[in-house]
Design an enzyme around this catalytic site. Structure first.
Site, short mmCIF file in Angstrom:
data_model
loop_
_atom_site.label_atom_id
_atom_site.label_comp_id
_atom_site.label_asym_id
_atom_site.label_seq_id
_atom_site.Cartn_x
_atom_site.Cartn_y
_atom_site.Cartn_z
N HIS A 72 -7.02 -4.96 10.27
CA HIS A 72 -6.82 -4.74 8.83
C HIS A 72 -5.54 -5.43 8.36
O HIS A 72 -4.62 -5.67 9.15
CB HIS A 72 -6.84 -3.25 8.46
CG HIS A 72 -5.65 -2.44 8.85
ND1 HIS A 72 -5.69 -1.07 9.00
CD2 HIS A 72 -4.35 -2.78 9.12
CE1 HIS A 72 -4.49 -0.63 9.33
NE2 HIS A 72 -3.67 -1.64 9.41
N GLU B 268 -9.59 -2.10 5.45
CA GLU B 268 -10.21 -1.79 6.75
C GLU B 268 -11.47 -2.65 6.95
O GLU B 268 -12.05 -3.15 5.97
CB GLU B 268 -10.60 -0.31 6.78
CG GLU B 268 -9.43 0.66 6.54
CD GLU B 268 -8.49 0.78 7.74
OE1 GLU B 268 -8.30 -0.19 8.49
OE2 GLU B 268 -7.92 1.88 7.90
N ASP C 212 0.81 -1.22 0.00
CA ASP C 212 0.00 0.00 0.00
C ASP C 212 0.84 1.27 0.00
O ASP C 212 2.06 1.22 0.19
CB ASP C 212 -0.97 0.01 1.21
CG ASP C 212 -0.29 -0.46 2.50
OD1 ASP C 212 0.95 -0.38 2.58
OD2 ASP C 212 -1.01 -0.88 3.41
N ASN D 295 -7.31 -2.94 14.32
CA ASN D 295 -8.68 -3.27 13.90
C ASN D 295 -8.71 -4.50 12.98
O ASN D 295 -9.70 -4.75 12.30
CB ASN D 295 -9.33 -2.07 13.20
CG ASN D 295 -8.57 -1.65 11.94
OD1 ASN D 295 -7.60 -2.29 11.55
ND2 ASN D 295 -9.02 -0.59 11.30
#
Ligand code: PGA
Length: 248
Positions: free
Chosen positions: A138, A143, A67, A136
């Site tokens: 991810h 996400e 990313d 979280n």
């Protein structure tokens, strides 16, 4: 899914580096999927050391990073392009033309995602994908959501991610709101995956990834359906796992 619990962050990096180095020894022209963040730093340090001491050869290796922030060029010290050069690429003998990271400055993000996917396919797919995990759950910047995003795409970052990543910036307002990330399908198509996590703040996400329901609300949980995943943890990140998934 195999789970390795190590004594420390450093040991986690060593175990990961052994797998990556083994991959390159077995297949010198391997295609690696790479991650940024604090987690893989000890792995990169070890790989650089193996390159320097016994000549682990990256000259035929190709890499694809997961990313990049949208709006950040390679010269921006906060960009993932910059991070990878600083912590890994400038210390090894990889060819610049074999390094691939999504272009955060692309005018047309959809076209950039398609270009990235085509490039991965043209290289024969990813042999070994290295992943961190967000608090979280991810992976990459995928996400929690109501569905899994398939291929490389634009992402609006979660408040939790923005807050977690603000430690690298002067303040939270400087953290980009958008990124371009490989999708879940891109990651799941890799032949082998290693997921690294350290620290107590990752324990809940690790539990969801390894033991939770497979759901896009915890993106890393999809890895339970992959046929060759090794999860490498330090003790703190493993502390919510039941004893029966703990292999060493
Ligand atoms: P970190 O990030 O390694 O900096 O904790 C991991 C991630 O967000 O995937």
């Amino acid at each position: 899914m195999r789970v390795l619990i190590t004594d420390s962050y450093d040991q986690m990096g060593l175990e990961a580096a052994k797998i990556v180095a083994g991959q390159i020894y077995l297949k010198p022209n391997s295609v690696l999927g790479l991650a940024t963040g604090s987690t893989p730093l000890s792995m990169y340090e070890r790989l650089v050391a193996v390159h320097r001491t016994v000549g682990l050869d990256f000259s035929e290796v190709t890499t694809f990073n997961l990313d990049e922030y949208i709006g950040m060029g390679p010269d921006n010290p906060q960009s993932y392009h910059y991070f990878m050069q600083k912590h890994f690429f400038k210390h090894i003998n990889i060819k610049p033309e074999n390094v691939h990271i999504p272009n955060g400055m692309a005018q047309d993000v959809i076209a950039e995602g398609e270009r990235y996917e085509q490039l991965i396919a043209a290289k024969g797919g990813i042999d070994l994908q290295v992943l961190g995990i967000g608090q979280n759950a991810h992976i990459g910047f995928n996400e929690p959501d109501v569905k899994f995003a398939a291929t490389t795409h634009k992402v609006e970052l979660d408040e939790e991610t923005i807050l977690a990543n603000s430690r690298f910036f002067n303040n939270v307002d400087e953290v980009p709101r958008y990124a371009i990330s490989m999708g879940i399908k891109t990651i799941m198509m890799a032949e082998r995956v290693i997921l690294l996590a350290n620290g107590r703040n990752k324990a809940r996400a690790v539990y969801k990834a390894v033991c939770g329901d497979v759901t896009p609300e915890a993106p890393a949980s999809i890895l339970q359906l992959h046929r060759d995943v090794v999860v490498i943890l330090d003790k703190e990140a493993a502390e919510l796992l039941p004893a029966n998934v703990v292999s060493i």
